[in-house]
Design an enzyme around this catalytic site. Structure first.
Site, mmCIF file in Angstrom:
data_model
loop_
_atom_site.group_PDB
_atom_site.id
_atom_site.type_symbol
_atom_site.label_atom_id
_atom_site.label_comp_id
_atom_site.label_asym_id
_atom_site.label_seq_id
_atom_site.Cartn_x
_atom_site.Cartn_y
_atom_site.Cartn_z
ATOM 1 C CG HIS A 115 -13.777 3.486 -30.896
ATOM 2 N ND1 HIS A 115 -12.858 4.346 -30.331
ATOM 3 C CD2 HIS A 115 -14.000 2.511 -29.980
ATOM 4 C CE1 HIS A 115 -12.532 3.890 -29.131
ATOM 5 N NE2 HIS A 115 -13.208 2.777 -28.897
ATOM 6 C CD GLU B 292 -16.672 2.016 -26.594
ATOM 7 O OE1 GLU B 292 -16.256 1.031 -25.988
ATOM 8 O OE2 GLU B 292 -16.020 2.609 -27.467
HETATM 9 P P1 PGA Z 1 -11.072 0.116 -22.789
HETATM 10 O O1 PGA Z 1 -11.489 0.511 -24.274
HETATM 11 O O2 PGA Z 1 -11.848 -1.108 -22.386
HETATM 12 O O3 PGA Z 1 -9.597 -0.144 -22.850
HETATM 13 O O4 PGA Z 1 -11.404 1.295 -21.907
HETATM 14 C C1 PGA Z 1 -12.815 0.397 -24.710
HETATM 15 C C2 PGA Z 1 -12.957 0.928 -26.107
HETATM 16 O O5 PGA Z 1 -12.359 1.956 -26.451
HETATM 17 O O6 PGA Z 1 -13.653 0.341 -26.934
#
Ligand code: PGA
Length: 251
Positions: free
Chosen positions: A93, A163
């Site tokens: 992440h 992401e």
């Molecule tokens: P968010 O976070 O939905 O609050 O933007 C997603 C993530 O970091 O996995």
């Protein structure tokens, strides 16, 4: 399995009572016939799923260590997680990469998880997009280096989550568009097909994450062809999270 919806609770909520309540509120109303729902709480709250005896939700963790056992103060092994009933782990992440985690370390963790039959959810994504497309080379190396020595047989058990950092969290500029997602999904599948051959690639799920809300969940799946969603903030709000789950169920 149709789609995967992953709840990333990050370092929330602040005590086990609140964590139990969120888990319970989701568990009692969830209807996820055809989709897989994975909740990834912080380590101290992993016990809640077993306590609630929930069978509909899969348990995930937000990290792991790659060694099997021994003198590694503060770390948790993949076999400990597996023993606890964890079946998915978020890795790479951007918030962990920001703390110094690199592709080599992520790769070691992926291989440890696979040995314990836990499915890694490998997060990839750029800080910013540039007109020269350098962000694409970054995503490519996150995948190639993250998956180093992962075999054709193992790749089916890996989930990739795109992401983009600019779309994550409450300070995000904006969420990605379904069009932006689908372009990256195709790009990711291309890299995987070079590494593993075109046939295998179909079985690898590519999720979208970053400011997913009930209002945009369906567009990422319908127009963006996402194989699922990784949800941060809205996964701590049972009503919103349940909405997202039911929206995906009805597609
Ligand atoms: P968010 O976070 O939905 O609050 O933007 C997603 C993530 O970091 O996995």
């Amino acid at each position: 399995m149709n789609k995967i919806i992953v709840a990333n609770w990050k370092m929330n909520p602040q005590n086990s009572k609140s964590a139990e309540k969120i888990f319970f509120d989701i568990s009692k109303k969830i209807n996820n016939k055809k989709n897989e729902v994975v909740i990834c709480p912080p380590y101290p709250f992993l016990f809640i799923k077993n306590k609630l005896k929930d069978k509909k939700i899969k348990l995930g963790s937000q990290d792991v260590f790659f060694e099997k056992e021994g003198s590694f103060t503060g770390e948790v092994s993949s076999s400990m997680l597996s023993d606890f009933g964890v079946s998915y782990t978020i890795l790479g992440h951007s918030e962990r990469r920001a703390l110094g985690e690199d592709n080599t370390l992520i790769n070691k963790k992926i291989k440890a998880l696979l040995k314990s039959k836990i499915k890694p959810i490998l997060c990839v994504g750029e800080t910013d997009r540039d007109h020269n497309g350098f962000y694409l080379s970054l995503i490519k190396s996150q995948i190639e280096e993250g998956l180093k020595d992962v075999t054709k047989n193992q790749i089916k058990n890996i989930i990739i989550a795109y992401e983009p950092i600019w779309a994550i969290g409450k300070d995000a500029n904006r969420e990605a568009t379904p069009q932006e997602f689908i372009e990256i999904k195709i790009f990711i599948k291309k890299i995987l097909s070079i590494l593993y051959g075109p046939k295998i690639v179909d079985s690898v799920f590519v999720l979208y994450g970053g400011s997913v809300h009930p209002s945009n969940a369906s567009s990422f799946v319908k127009e963006g062809d996402a194989d699922g969603l990784l949800v941060g903030r809205d996964s701590l709000n049972p009503d919103k999270f349940l909405d997202i789950v039911s929206i995906l169920n009805n597609i």
